[in-house]
Motif scaffolding. Sequence first.
Motif, PDB file in Angstrom:
ATOM      1  N   ARG A   1       9.370  18.185  -3.219  1.00  0.00           N
ATOM      2  CA  ARG A   1      10.203  17.129  -2.675  1.00  0.00           C
ATOM      3  C   ARG A   1      10.060  17.013  -1.164  1.00  0.00           C
TER       4      ARG A   1
ATOM      5  N   ALA B   1      14.291  14.138  -9.872  1.00  0.00           N
ATOM      6  CA  ALA B   1      13.908  14.653  -8.560  1.00  0.00           C
ATOM      7  C   ALA B   1      12.733  15.612  -8.687  1.00  0.00           C
TER       8      ALA B   1
ATOM      9  N   HIS C   1      14.442  17.988   5.948  1.00  0.00           N
ATOM     10  CA  HIS C   1      14.977  17.435   4.688  1.00  0.00           C
ATOM     11  C   HIS C   1      15.644  16.072   4.843  1.00  0.00           C
TER      12      HIS C   1
ATOM     13  N   CYS D   1       9.985  10.284  -3.200  1.00  0.00           N
ATOM     14  CA  CYS D   1      10.816   9.595  -4.184  1.00  0.00           C
ATOM     15  C   CYS D   1      10.763  10.284  -5.533  1.00  0.00           C
TER      16      CYS D   1
ATOM     17  N   GLU E   1      12.511  12.502   2.010  1.00  0.00           N
ATOM     18  CA  GLU E   1      12.010  13.200   0.829  1.00  0.00           C
ATOM     19  C   GLU E   1      11.057  12.296   0.060  1.00  0.00           C
TER      20      GLU E   1
ATOM     21  N   GLU F   1      21.478  13.061   0.700  1.00  0.00           N
ATOM     22  CA  GLU F   1      22.216  14.318   0.608  1.00  0.00           C
ATOM     23  C   GLU F   1      22.268  15.022   1.966  1.00  0.00           C
ATOM     24  N   GLU F   2      21.102  15.030   2.642  1.00  0.00           N
ATOM     25  CA  GLU F   2      21.034  15.716   3.932  1.00  0.00           C
ATOM     26  C   GLU F   2      21.901  14.986   4.971  1.00  0.00           C
TER      27      GLU F   2
ATOM     28  N   ASN G   1      16.678  11.081   2.424  1.00  0.00           N
ATOM     29  CA  ASN G   1      17.462  11.974   1.574  1.00  0.00           C
ATOM     30  C   ASN G   1      18.931  11.860   1.969  1.00  0.00           C
TER      31      ASN G   1
END
Lengths: 294, 557
Positions: free
Chosen positions: B217, B211, B157, B162, B160, B275-276, B273
């Motif tokens: 994703r 997303a 992850h 887009c 990702e 977030e990861e 990503n």
Amino acid sequence: MEDSSSRALIATALNRILDICRGTPEGVSNIALGEQMQDVSLTARAQAINILLQKHQLQVFKHGDTLMYKEQSREEAGRLKGLQPEDLLVYQVIQAAKNDGIWTRDMKRETNLQQPQIAKAIKNLEARKLIKAVQCINNKTKKVYMLAELKPSEKITGGAWYSGQEFDAEFVNVLKEQCLQYVLKEGIVTLEHVANFVRKSGLTKEELHTRNFKQIMDMLVLDAEIEEIISTGTGAFTSIPPDTLCFRPSSNRIPETSAFTNVPCGLCPVLHQCTDDGLISPKTCIYFQEWLKF
Amino acid sequence: MASPHARKLACQIVRNQFGELVEKVCHCLVSKGQLFLSEISRLSEMNLSQLRNCLLVLMQHNCIQGFKLANEGASFGPTRYIAIVDHILHRIRFPKFLVGVCEDFGQEAEALVEGLLEHGRLTLEQLIQRCAAQAGKTEAEVETTLKETFASLVRAHYIERCPAPEPLLTLKSQDEQPKKKVSRTASRSRAAILAKIVAETEEHRILSAAAPMEAERFRVPASLAGFSTSSRDVESADIIDDSAGKKRKRDALEMDSNTMNAVDEKEVLWRVNYEECIRRLRHKLCIAQVRSRLDVGAGTIIAAMLEATRSLETKSKQKVSAPLFMDGITQAVRNTPEGRTMTMERIRGALQQMTSESLGFISRAGEGGSFFVVNLQRIIELAQRSEVEGIVLQRYGRESCRIFRLLSMKGHLEQKQISDRALVPLKETWELLFKLLKEEFVELQEISKAPDHAPSKTFYLWRVNLQGVLLHVLDDMYHAAANLGQRLAHELDQEQEILGLLKQLHQSKSSGADGKATHVTLTQAQHEQVKRIRRVATVLENSILKLDDAIMLFHDF
């Protein structure tokens, strides 16, 4: 003839009254006294009481709405000899306030005397070293009065942490530091351990209560230097009975530095007035200049 | 919407990295919220072609998101754009992200992620070209290993697909409109905070609409599907594969795999990503916290638990980790180099300790409490609290910090009680409290016994509202970071002359090899100047990075 017989009557009444008063040290009410002395005439009783009061052998005071009598001890009687009734009244009010002391304004309310009378009475009593004035910690201008032989209460002096009028920050700090060192050295301690340690160390001549030590330890907990833990009675707590409050060095001290306060803005008193092109701006900031001076 | 100074910092980052024109566009979007193209054009006073280029730059670097409003399935009106302030702020963290990737997957992975961070969005083909060029090898030489690494990064992850450029957003009820107005006018009131939250959820809504579906994703390109590296990757891939829809998609893929492969490699855009990356930093912080509060062993257990359950985390601010059985924990711990020698008893003991009420790092879950979860939120909250306390200590001293801690533990207290418990004289307590009040670290509540609010008949209760304190300290930190950035720009500006000379010197040195030397030398004083500006720049840059750690703790974790 009649004179001597009435005198004898009064003398017996006198003794009776003293006897009764001795039997009830907390005081006897006027009504109860009358009931116990029904055989003595009212006039004789009244005269006997007056004589005793004059000689300061008897004390009269009000309890609620009833008048109460109490025997005055011999020394006390000696000390109060020759005082005016107003002085006595004021003395009694001060005595009743015990070691919390009483303010002149409150004396006026309790005695119904005028201010000059009270002032005069206080002057007399102070001259005879019967009462003393004590400064109140909460209010520097407020003076309270109490009996000369009493030790002022913590409400007045502020407790163990005050010396005179001032908070003894030095003393508190030294004590705190020593207690902390002790905990760091010993690992796990109880309140009792700390109290013993301080008493033995001779750090202070002041008589400290367990309560005072608890205050110090609580403060160290708030400073995150130590933490509270309840003894389990096993493992590291073998020598301590279970469920006792213990202290140990903190595993989570307050960080001494932080990224925010390491830059000038983190300590800046005018950060909120700082703008890009304003009077205070990062371009012209003197704190930055100081910081980046190599 | 992000706090005022976060927005300012974001604009500054955009200016430094993309120039003033792009910043102008970014500024409009960041300060006004969602805008149409025409509105941006009017506000920024730029012509359309310039503006379009600026928007493209921002879009390429994931700083903005377009969307269209839809009513009953049909879209209407032109595209609107919003700025994603968080993504812009992530740009100062790129070095930290790269360190994480390098630790997990090695240098090759770092190069791949670096390429994506630098260019924002790339196709697989472009990315491979870039990496090959950098390594100085032909594409064919590196392609296989790069693709392998790429696949594992997608599975983990880190990379990702887009998001959709202009997703349709179903219109929400009308009552949202008036609330939004508040956010533009009021600044620090409760209403502002509320409005902020509303606006934030709106941003969140747009981003989640854009997303792709979770399975889509992180779908590994068909041409790479054959690469299965470590067992962990397979495991995590299996979890994603669970949905039936995914399987159907894979079937469809196989039918026309050749064309799909080409599309996947040449047309599908990939990005990092964030977030990861943030999640990894968040876990790292939690592990470090537990390690310093307890011991290395406890830290190892937490690390193992988080590692084992990381692929199951979906939200960015996950409160607790996914549940694990006792067996799962022991296995995970034994798989780490530090935990290999840990006995069963040791692990059990540490778990017991961490589940205790006073710590609460781990809680039991499930029926009968047979599962264990890591209380990420609790650990983060403790770290935040301790950071704030440190700041109070540095700014206001030991006594104030004691009072602050007392109030945050005990709730409402009167100043007499505070004075007694903190062992600070009453008068001093007043002064310290009012200082803290002025800077909004404590709150004061008046409860009057009489209608005239006479001070003698009023209780004054003090308390700490930690959430409020966190918010405003965070804003101050953004302010400080922006100031540091501005000072850096200013210092470099001041020394432009000398820096220009230095550049010339370097050029002449490199061209000196060719034989045509131009004479540029620096005087002693100029050497000193260069030394100074280098030190200043290093100090400022490092301070920003360190400050950013605290900002992440308060905002992203």
